[in-house]
Design an enzyme around this catalytic site. Structure first.
Site: not given
Lengths: 239, 202
Positions: B106, B109-111
Site C-alpha cells: 500500500c 499508507c497501510s491498507c
C-alpha cells in the site's frame, strides 16, 4: 505536489526493514485503539446515534490520512507510523475543543513523572459495545447507486493528473500513465467525503494493470506488472 | 517535544495523558483500548488467514471458490462474526503459481485485510518498503530472503481503493499428508502478503 502522494518509486533508499512486530513500542497500541474507537464512534454511522459517548465528530481513515498528507513532508519521514498518528489525533482533539493543549501538557507531565500512574477508570459499556460492533460490521464503501461504467475490460485508459488536494486516493507515480482495464468491479463505491479531485461520490472502480516499464522505464525490473484499483474519477480516455 | 526526555518516554506519557482525558470526558471508557487490542489478539488475526490458506491447499474446490468469490468462500468456514467487518468489507485473494508471484503493498499508507491478517506489521507500513516494493519488488524480496527469478512474473498489487488483498501462496513440498491444522501452523502473515516463503520444519 505533495511528497506524501508520491512515495511509490522513490529512489536512493536503504534496504527495507523486515521488522515483523505490529507495535514496535508498547505505547503504540494505545493510539491505535483510540483511532479505532474514533472510527467506531464517528457521527456518520447510524448506530452511533444512541451511543452515550461525548464524541460527536466525523472521523474516518480519510481524516487520519488527510492529517498525514497535510504534514510538512520532511517531518513526515522523521516520525514513525504511530508517532504521526499520535500527533494527528491529539491535534484533532485539541482543535475540535475536546481537550485543551494545556490539559494535555499538564497530564503528560504528570505521566512523565510517573508513567505507571493509573488511568481514569469507568465509562459507559455501551460505548465499547458499539466500537467492537463497528469492527465486526465495518463501513463499506459499496453503494446502492447504479452507474454505467465508462470503460470495459481491455480498454486502455490514461490516469488523470488533477491538482493536489488535502487527501488524495491516487498514487502519484501513476499520474499521466497509461494502463489497461483488467477488471470492472461490480457496483459503485463512494469515499468518506469528497476529496475535491474527482472522488467521493458513488462511482465504478476498475482494476487497472500497468507494465512497470511504462512507469519507470529502465529503473525497474523485467516481467513486472502493477495492479491498482482506481476510482473512475481518476481515469480518462487516452487522447 | 519536551527537552531532555527520551522520545519514546514522551510519546508513552502523552498517549496515556490523551487516553486518560478521553475517558474523563466521556468519549471512550477505561476498557476501550484494551478491548480493541483484545479483539485483534483473539478474533481477527493472521491465524484466520492461515486457516483459509491451509483449507485451500487441501480442498481444490474450496480454492476455486476462494479465488472466484473470496468473501463467500470465507463465509463457509467457522470464524467469529465479523469476517466482512472493518478493513475486510471487500477482501480478495490472489494465487501464486509456478509462473506468477504476487506481492501486496500500500504505497499511500497501510491498507491491510484485518479480518484475515490482523494488523499490519511494521515492515509493511515502513515508507522505505512502500517506496521500493512497487518499483523493484524482486530486490526487496531478496533482502527479505525470498528469491523470485525474472522468468516468474511479479504482480505487485498497490492497495488504494476498496479491495484488501491477501496472497494464496503455493503449498510447499514436504507437507504431503499433513492435516489442515499442521498446515495452518506454518503459514505466516508475511507469506500471505507475498513477502516470504513458508518454512517447512525439518
Amino acid at each position: 505536489m505533495k511528497l506524501q502522494h508520491y512515495i511509490g518509486g522513490i529512489e536512493g533508499l536503504e534496504p527495507s526493514s523486515f521488522e515483523k512486530k505490529v507495535f514496535v513500542q508498547p505505547w503504540e497500541e494505545r493510539i491505535f485503539g483510540i483511532h479505532v474507537a474514533m472510527m467506531g464512534l464517528s457521527n456518520h454511522l447510524e448506530a452511533v446515534e444512541s451511543v452515550p459517548t461525548k464524541f460527536s465528530s466525523f472521523w474516518t481513515w480519510g481524516h487520519l490520512r488527510q492529517g498525514a498528507e497535510g504534514m510538512n513532508p520532511f517531518d513526515y519521514f522523521k516520525y514513525r507510523y504511530y508517532e504521526k498518528w499520535l500527533g494527528g489525533i491529539s491535534g484533532f482533539f485539541i482543535e475540535s475543543g475536546y481537550v485543551t493543549e494545556e490539559e494535555l501538557s499538564t497530564k503528560t507531565a504528570a505521566y512523565l513523572a510517573n508513567l505507571d500512574a493509573p488511568l481514569q477508570s469507568g465509562g459507559e459499556p455501551a460505548i465499547d459495545e458499539q466500537i467492537i460492533e463497528y469492527l465486526r460490521v465495518g463501513d463499506s464503501p459499496a453503494c446502492d447507486v447504479e452507474a454505467q461504467s465508462k470503460f470495459k475490460v481491455g480498454d486502455t485508459v490514461t490516469v488523470r493528473n488533477p491538482p493536489p488536494v488535502d487527501h488524495c486516493k491516487l498514487p502519484g507515480y501513476l499520474r499521466t500513465k497509461k494502463g489497461v482495464v483488467d477488471e470492472v468491479y461490480e457496483g459503485t463505491y463512494n469515499y468518506y467525503f469528497l476529496t475535491g479531485d474527482g472522488v467521493g461520490d458513488p462511482m465504478p472502480i476498475y482494476n487497472v494493470v500497468f507494465d512497470s516499464h511504462d512507469i519507470w522505464e529502465g529503473i525497474t525490473e523485467p516481467n513486472t506488472k502493477i495492479y491498482v484499483q482506481i476510482f473512475e474519477g481518476y481515469l480518462e480516455d487516452p487522447e | 517535544m519536551t527537552e531532555n526526555v527520551d522520545r519514546e518516554t514522551y510519546s508513552a506519557a502523552r498517549v496515556r495523558a490523551l487516553e486518560s482525558l478521553l475517558i474523563e470526558k466521556g468519549i471512550i471508557t477505561s476498557e476501550t483500548v484494551d478491548k480493541v487490542i483484545d479483539f485483534f489478539e483473539k478474533d481477527m488475526g493472521p491465524f484466520n488467514g492461515a486457516r483459509i490458506v491451509a483449507k485451500a491447499w487441501i480442498d481444490p474446490a474450496f480454492k476455486e471458490r476462494l479465488l472466484a468469490d473470496t468473501p463467500s468462500a470465507i463465509a463457509e468456514m467457522s470464524f467469529p462474526r465479523g469476517m466482512a467487518g472493518a478493513e475486510g468489507e471487500n477482501m480478495a485473494a490472489v494465487a501464486n503459481t509456478p509462473d506468477v508471484h504476487n506481492l501486496i503493498v500500500c504505497t499511500m499508507c497501510s491498507c491491510y485485510p484485518w479480518p484475515v491478517l490482523g494488523l499490519p506489521p511494521y515492515w509493511f507500513k515502513d515508507p522505505t518498503f512502500r517506496a521500493r516494493a512497487i518499483r523493484e519488488p524482486r530486490k526487496v524480496l531478496k533482502e527479505f530472503g525470498l528469491d523470485v527469478s525474472e522468468s516468474v512474473e511479479v504482480k505487485v498489487w498497490d492497495t488504494s481503493a476498496q479491495i484488501r488483498w491477501f496472497v494464496l501462496l503455493e503449498r510447499p513440498e514436504g507437507t504431503e499428508g499433513w492435516t489442515e491444522e499442521q498446515l495452518a501452523a506454518i503459514v505466516t502473515p508475511e507469506s500471505m502478503q507475498g513477502a516470504a516463503r513458508v518454512v517447512v520444519p525439518a
